[in-house]
Design a protein around this motif. Structure first.
Motif, mmCIF file in Angstrom:
data_model
loop_
_atom_site.group_PDB
_atom_site.id
_atom_site.type_symbol
_atom_site.label_atom_id
_atom_site.label_comp_id
_atom_site.label_asym_id
_atom_site.label_seq_id
_atom_site.Cartn_x
_atom_site.Cartn_y
_atom_site.Cartn_z
ATOM 1 N N VAL A 1 6.931 -2.984 -6.740
ATOM 2 C CA VAL A 1 6.071 -3.029 -5.545
ATOM 3 C C VAL A 1 5.987 -4.483 -5.061
ATOM 4 O O VAL A 1 6.137 -4.770 -3.869
ATOM 5 C CB VAL A 1 4.653 -2.472 -5.827
ATOM 6 C CG1 VAL A 1 3.737 -2.672 -4.627
ATOM 7 C CG2 VAL A 1 4.710 -0.998 -6.186
ATOM 8 N N GLY A 2 5.782 -5.400 -6.012
ATOM 9 C CA GLY A 2 5.731 -6.829 -5.676
ATOM 10 C C GLY A 2 7.050 -7.303 -5.096
ATOM 11 O O GLY A 2 7.093 -8.008 -4.089
ATOM 12 N N ARG A 3 8.144 -6.839 -5.733
ATOM 13 C CA ARG A 3 9.472 -7.244 -5.259
ATOM 14 C C ARG A 3 9.723 -6.706 -3.846
ATOM 15 O O ARG A 3 10.241 -7.415 -2.985
ATOM 16 C CB ARG A 3 10.511 -6.672 -6.241
ATOM 17 C CG ARG A 3 11.706 -7.573 -6.412
ATOM 18 C CD ARG A 3 12.543 -7.146 -7.589
ATOM 19 N NE ARG A 3 12.188 -7.830 -8.821
ATOM 20 C CZ ARG A 3 12.468 -7.375 -10.040
ATOM 21 N NH1 ARG A 3 13.036 -6.198 -10.184
ATOM 22 N NH2 ARG A 3 12.144 -8.074 -11.098
ATOM 23 N N ARG B 1 3.859 5.432 -3.322
ATOM 24 C CA ARG B 1 5.112 5.997 -3.827
ATOM 25 C C ARG B 1 5.093 6.026 -5.362
ATOM 26 O O ARG B 1 5.406 7.032 -5.981
ATOM 27 C CB ARG B 1 6.289 5.156 -3.294
ATOM 28 C CG ARG B 1 7.624 5.417 -3.911
ATOM 29 C CD ARG B 1 8.146 6.810 -3.644
ATOM 30 N NE ARG B 1 8.623 6.983 -2.287
ATOM 31 C CZ ARG B 1 8.805 8.191 -1.727
ATOM 32 N NH1 ARG B 1 8.540 9.293 -2.415
ATOM 33 N NH2 ARG B 1 9.236 8.312 -0.504
ATOM 34 N N VAL B 2 4.704 4.894 -5.965
ATOM 35 C CA VAL B 2 4.714 4.777 -7.427
ATOM 36 C C VAL B 2 3.739 5.777 -8.059
ATOM 37 O O VAL B 2 4.028 6.369 -9.098
ATOM 38 C CB VAL B 2 4.334 3.329 -7.834
ATOM 39 C CG1 VAL B 2 4.090 3.214 -9.323
ATOM 40 C CG2 VAL B 2 5.421 2.366 -7.415
ATOM 41 N N HIS C 1 10.375 -0.573 3.604
ATOM 42 C CA HIS C 1 10.548 -1.121 2.247
ATOM 43 C C HIS C 1 9.567 -0.503 1.256
ATOM 44 O O HIS C 1 9.897 -0.328 0.086
ATOM 45 C CB HIS C 1 10.419 -2.645 2.269
ATOM 46 C CG HIS C 1 11.634 -3.307 2.832
ATOM 47 N ND1 HIS C 1 12.781 -3.500 2.113
ATOM 48 C CD2 HIS C 1 11.887 -3.771 4.069
ATOM 49 C CE1 HIS C 1 13.698 -4.066 2.881
ATOM 50 N NE2 HIS C 1 13.170 -4.247 4.071
ATOM 51 N N GLY C 2 8.379 -0.177 1.710
ATOM 52 C CA GLY C 2 7.398 0.465 0.827
ATOM 53 C C GLY C 2 7.759 1.911 0.551
ATOM 54 O O GLY C 2 7.711 2.380 -0.585
ATOM 55 N N TYR C 3 8.169 2.604 1.606
ATOM 56 C CA TYR C 3 8.402 4.048 1.498
ATOM 57 C C TYR C 3 9.591 4.376 0.592
ATOM 58 O O TYR C 3 9.549 5.312 -0.182
ATOM 59 C CB TYR C 3 8.642 4.629 2.896
ATOM 60 C CG TYR C 3 8.634 6.136 2.925
ATOM 61 C CD1 TYR C 3 7.440 6.844 3.036
ATOM 62 C CD2 TYR C 3 9.813 6.866 2.835
ATOM 63 C CE1 TYR C 3 7.424 8.228 3.054
ATOM 64 C CE2 TYR C 3 9.806 8.248 2.847
ATOM 65 C CZ TYR C 3 8.610 8.916 2.961
ATOM 66 O OH TYR C 3 8.595 10.288 2.966
ATOM 67 N N SER D 1 0.837 -1.213 0.000
ATOM 68 C CA SER D 1 0.000 0.000 0.000
ATOM 69 C C SER D 1 0.868 1.257 0.000
ATOM 70 O O SER D 1 0.598 2.199 -0.752
ATOM 71 C CB SER D 1 -1.002 -0.008 1.157
ATOM 72 O OG SER D 1 -0.339 -0.125 2.379
ATOM 73 N N ILE D 2 1.941 1.259 0.806
ATOM 74 C CA ILE D 2 2.821 2.444 0.808
ATOM 75 C C ILE D 2 3.601 2.514 -0.510
ATOM 76 O O ILE D 2 3.781 3.589 -1.084
ATOM 77 C CB ILE D 2 3.771 2.432 2.033
ATOM 78 C CG1 ILE D 2 2.956 2.551 3.329
ATOM 79 C CG2 ILE D 2 4.786 3.570 1.953
ATOM 80 C CD1 ILE D 2 3.774 2.552 4.604
#
Lengths: 249, 253
Positions: free
Chosen positions: A220-222, A115-116, A209-211, A110-111
């Motif tokens: 995002v998956g990775r 970002r993307v 890791h998301g941010y 979600s984060i």
């Protein structure tokens, strides 16, 4: 080179932690965010935690019963072993590793998607401390994580009791006697202490890791996968350290 | 007014901006144009404070961004409205919540006052029946209008738009361009638009900055772009036959 990269990442993680507590979001906004995170992370995890705990508790009881082949070993050990395994390790540690997959990948993706799609940039451009806005409510929501683990402990032992009694491995009295045998209250303190630390890891490592992810949907998956791996590794490592510190000495 | 002096920015040892200086004027639609990879987006993100230039200064009405304290930077950012290329609307919020978000974060207004302002700006961008919809439930053009409404809801002094009409059909693109121009004049905002859409240049370009390989290759007005003999500009702007003919017709007049 790899070592430098890891050290840099760890340093960046601690700088992130510092930034989370800088410039707080308005309480009226934060309150709603916290309730939303409690719903997503805590309430949303109860079903799977209850299911896994109940059945794993049952399996622990059956496995213990099947391994007690010596007639001199009393049957109440089934209850004892189930209680010890569930309270000391299964509920706090292994449920946390499962939550690293469930909650952690949800948080990272979600984060990361924010970002993307430049939603984090939008927050920053508006003058919002995006780390406080996104991560702080998760940390507060996960202060309720010990309640999830408490439920897991209860259902794990209940599952063991049902499997033991209704599977014909032990009687109800024997199981309950075993579950109460040599009970050390500090074990509960130990379990909840490590649960609280795991809760902080569950909130912050996937957020990190998301941010800080870069790229598109594939990344995002990775990032979710990498986040799961690192959260699990950290939980297992902290589990060892905390067990040594709290029970080993 | 935003004054940019000699800014430089590199990524991985490659210099993307090589000392760009310009002035973006208040009450005008200032356009940054150039080919892909010319440094437009890096320039815009540097203006927004998302990227930090290695050298040079950016000043907002005399306030030099790099010299501001973190709190002052955050305060300055509340004076900025931004329309992102992909709109960057918050997925989990409705249209009305997205638009009201900056007010909820930075003002002490109560809910009814916020609602009043949200209604006003949504009406201003011609969106009156989408309040309760989620961004995923509305079209790309509507999302852009919501993004514009969110950008202007707290009366910004500076409005930045990154390719505001990319991915839109020609009619909607012109509507969005005109809306930005009207808002700029109406509220006397310093607007900076990053685009490579020549229709936008012809429609709303009042001051145009042309970037090439990280350098300012040309700057001038819409009228001047018709008369310029700068080879890089001519090659970029008049690459299509349509614009060549428009230019010829303009020069004949």
């Amino acid at each position: 080179m790899m070592l430098i990269r890891y050290i840099t990442q760890i340093g960046r993680y601690f700088l992130m932690l510092k930034e989370i507590f800088n410039k707080q979001t308005k309480w009226s906004v934060m309150r709603n965010l916290i309730f939303k995170e409690i719903d997503d992370l805590i309430i949303g995890s109860l079903g799977i935690v209850a299911f896994i705990s109940f059945f794993v508790g049952g399996v622990v009881a059956i496995q213990t019963a099947l391994n007690l082949t010596n007639p001199l070993i009393p049957k109440y050990l089934i209850g004892f072993a189930t209680r010890q395994s569930v309270i000391l390790e299964f509920a706090p540690t292994f449920i946390s590793v499962i939550m690293a997959g469930k909650m952690g990948s949800f948080i990272t993706s979600s984060i990361g998607t924010m970002r993307v799609t430049e939603q984090i940039d939008a927050l920053e451009v508006m003058g919002v401390n995006s780390l406080n806005y996104l991560v702080f409510p998760k940390i507060i929501a996960l202060l309720l994580y010990p309640f999830v683990i408490g439920i897991s402990m209860f259902l794990g032992v209940l599952g063991g009791w049902m499997a033991g009694v209704y599977g014909g491995f032990t009687s109800s009295d024997e199981f309950i006697n075993g579950a109460q045998l040599d009970f050390i209250p500090f074990h509960i303190v130990y379990a909840f202490l490590k649960t609280l630390i795991f809760a902080m890891l569950l909130a912050t490592i996937p957020s990190f890791h998301g941010y800080y992810m870069k790229g598109g949907a594939l990344e995002v998956g990775r990032a979710s996968t990498v986040s799961f791996v690192w959260t699990s590794v950290t939980i297992i490592t902290f589990n060892y350290i905390l067990t040594q510190l709290l029970l080993g000495s | 007014m935003i004054e940019v002096k000699n800014i430089e920015k590199s990524f991985g040892g490659i210099k993307i901006l090589k000392g760009v200086s310009t002035v973006f004027e208040t009450g005008k639609t200032n356009l940054i144009i150039g080919q892909s990879g010319s440094g437009k987006t890096v320039m815009l993100k540097s203006l927004l404070g998302i990227h930090t230039p290695e050298s040079g200064t950016i000043s907002f009405d005399g306030r030099i961004y790099s010299e501001l304290a973190p709190d002052e930077k955050r305060d300055l950012r509340t004076e900025i409205g931004m329309v992102f290329q992909g709109s960057a609307l918050f997925d989990s919020m409705t249209v009305a919540e997205n638009v009201g978000f900056p007010l909820k974060m930075f003002t002490k207004d109560n809910n009814s006052k916020i609602q009043e302002r949200v209604d006003f700006v949504l009406k201003r961008v011609n969106l009156t029946d989408a309040h309760k919809k989620l961004p995923s439930e509305i079209s790309g053009g509507m999302q852009k209008r919501v993004a514009i409404a969110r950008a202007i809801v707290n009366n910004p002094k500076y409005l930045f738009c990154d390719e505001p009409n990319s991915g839109l059909d020609p009619n909607t693109a012109i509507l969005i361009d005109n809306l930005i121009k009207e808002i700029t004049e109406e509220y006397n905002i310093t607007t900076v638009i990053n685009t490579h859409d020549m229709n936008s240049v012809m429609e709303i370009g009042e001051k145009i900055l042309f970037l090439k390989d990280g350098l300012k290759a040309w700057e001038g007005t819409k009228e001047e772009i018709f008369r310029t003999d700068n080879e890089a500009v001519v090659a970029f702007v008049y690459s299509s036959n349509l614009f060549k003919k428009v230019r010829e017709a303009y020069l004949k007049e």
